[in-house]
Scaffold this motif. Structure first.
Motif, PDB file in Angstrom:
ATOM      1  N   ASP A  61       8.289 -18.658 -36.603  1.00  0.00           N
ATOM      2  CA  ASP A  61       7.071 -17.962 -35.929  1.00  0.00           C
ATOM      3  C   ASP A  61       7.580 -17.965 -34.369  1.00  0.00           C
ATOM      4  O   ASP A  61       6.688 -17.954 -33.533  1.00  0.00           O
ATOM      5  CB  ASP A  61       6.082 -18.566 -36.228  1.00  0.00           C
ATOM      6  N   ASP A  62       8.815 -17.810 -33.816  1.00  0.00           N
ATOM      7  CA  ASP A  62       9.258 -17.865 -32.601  1.00  0.00           C
ATOM      8  C   ASP A  62       9.140 -16.292 -32.110  1.00  0.00           C
ATOM      9  O   ASP A  62      10.006 -15.606 -32.282  1.00  0.00           O
ATOM     10  CB  ASP A  62      10.684 -18.447 -32.074  1.00  0.00           C
ATOM     11  N   ALA A  63       8.014 -15.844 -31.589  1.00  0.00           N
ATOM     12  CA  ALA A  63       7.793 -14.453 -31.333  1.00  0.00           C
ATOM     13  C   ALA A  63       8.871 -14.086 -30.210  1.00  0.00           C
ATOM     14  O   ALA A  63       8.891 -12.820 -30.159  1.00  0.00           O
ATOM     15  CB  ALA A  63       6.311 -14.410 -30.755  1.00  0.00           C
ATOM     16  N   GLY A  64       9.711 -14.781 -29.605  1.00  0.00           N
ATOM     17  CA  GLY A  64      10.566 -14.523 -28.461  1.00  0.00           C
ATOM     18  C   GLY A  64      11.905 -13.960 -29.114  1.00  0.00           C
ATOM     19  O   GLY A  64      12.544 -13.438 -28.700  1.00  0.00           O
ATOM     20  N   LYS A  65      12.182 -14.071 -30.594  1.00  0.00           N
ATOM     21  CA  LYS A  65      13.238 -13.534 -31.140  1.00  0.00           C
ATOM     22  C   LYS A  65      12.989 -12.115 -31.738  1.00  0.00           C
ATOM     23  O   LYS A  65      11.825 -11.735 -31.773  1.00  0.00           O
ATOM     24  CB  LYS A  65      13.394 -14.490 -32.596  1.00  0.00           C
ATOM     25  N   SER A  66      14.153 -11.625 -32.264  1.00  0.00           N
ATOM     26  CA  SER A  66      13.886 -10.323 -33.013  1.00  0.00           C
ATOM     27  C   SER A  66      15.070 -10.288 -33.979  1.00  0.00           C
ATOM     28  O   SER A  66      15.805 -11.272 -34.379  1.00  0.00           O
ATOM     29  CB  SER A  66      13.975  -9.282 -31.922  1.00  0.00           C
ATOM     30  N   TYR A  67      14.680  -9.173 -34.938  1.00  0.00           N
ATOM     31  CA  TYR A  67      15.460  -9.241 -36.282  1.00  0.00           C
ATOM     32  C   TYR A  67      15.765  -7.525 -36.067  1.00  0.00           C
ATOM     33  O   TYR A  67      15.155  -6.605 -35.752  1.00  0.00           O
ATOM     34  CB  TYR A  67      14.882  -9.582 -37.482  1.00  0.00           C
ATOM     35  N   ARG A  68      16.924  -7.240 -36.895  1.00  0.00           N
ATOM     36  CA  ARG A  68      17.434  -5.770 -36.900  1.00  0.00           C
ATOM     37  C   ARG A  68      17.133  -5.476 -38.410  1.00  0.00           C
ATOM     38  O   ARG A  68      17.524  -6.195 -39.457  1.00  0.00           O
ATOM     39  CB  ARG A  68      18.699  -5.757 -36.621  1.00  0.00           C
ATOM     40  N   VAL A  69      16.887  -4.104 -38.722  1.00  0.00           N
ATOM     41  CA  VAL A  69      16.915  -3.683 -39.917  1.00  0.00           C
ATOM     42  C   VAL A  69      17.665  -2.276 -39.980  1.00  0.00           C
ATOM     43  O   VAL A  69      17.387  -1.594 -39.105  1.00  0.00           O
ATOM     44  CB  VAL A  69      15.455  -3.402 -40.387  1.00  0.00           C
ATOM     45  N   SER A  70      18.226  -2.149 -41.083  1.00  0.00           N
ATOM     46  CA  SER A  70      19.143  -0.861 -40.930  1.00  0.00           C
ATOM     47  C   SER A  70      18.779  -0.284 -42.425  1.00  0.00           C
ATOM     48  O   SER A  70      18.585  -0.769 -43.530  1.00  0.00           O
ATOM     49  CB  SER A  70      20.621  -0.852 -41.020  1.00  0.00           C
TER      50      SER A  70
END
Length: 146
Positions: A61-70
């Motif tokens: 739950d670290d809102a400072g992170k991000s993820y990618r989706v392809s």
């Protein structure tokens, strides 16, 4: 597949609010194929459950992170891949596979249904741990005639 699907990649914040954007992006990507909601929904369910796992467990739950989706597609099916740099998926989760009959977690339990739902909703699940990135690939076969 009579329609050309151009691969799409997006980066999203590691927040549960991103799941709405993710679901819309999947549907936008699939629009040229005129697929039924009955076909789309299981892929959407698996994708959003996987993204939720990234947010809650890989990133805690670290809102400072991000993820990618392809998103990608070919004549056989649709491939959706999630990338994150969080904690890896525990090996025992990956070995669960799709549940059958009584293998489903108790409906009253607080958790434990995510991975079974993912495996049951798509035709193939592949996970890879990299040195700097985790990669979860979901694949769903297109219905006949697409």
């Amino acid at each position: 597949m009579s329609h050309v699907l151009h691969p799409v990649t997006l980066q999203l914040p590691a927040t549960l609010n991103s799941l709405t954007t993710l679901g819309h992006a999947l549907r936008d990507f699939l629009t040229p194929l005129h697929l039924s909601e009955g076909w789309i929904y299981p892929l959407d369910l698996a994708l959003c459950e996987a993204a939720s796992n990234v947010i809650r467990h890989a990133y805690r739950d670290d809102a400072g992170k991000s993820y990618r989706v392809s998103f990608a597609g070919d004549a056989q099916g649709i491939t959706v891949t999630l990338y994150d740099s969080g904690l890896p998926v525990p090996e025992e989760k990956l070995q669960q596979g799709a549940p059958t009959g009584e293998d489903w977690p108790d409906a009253m339990s607080e958790g434990g249904r995510g991975w079974p739902l993912i495996f049951a909703s798509v035709d193939s699940v592949h996970y890879q741990r990299g040195a700097e990135e985790n990669q979860l690939t979901l694949w769903r076969a297109l219905p006949p005639g697409h």
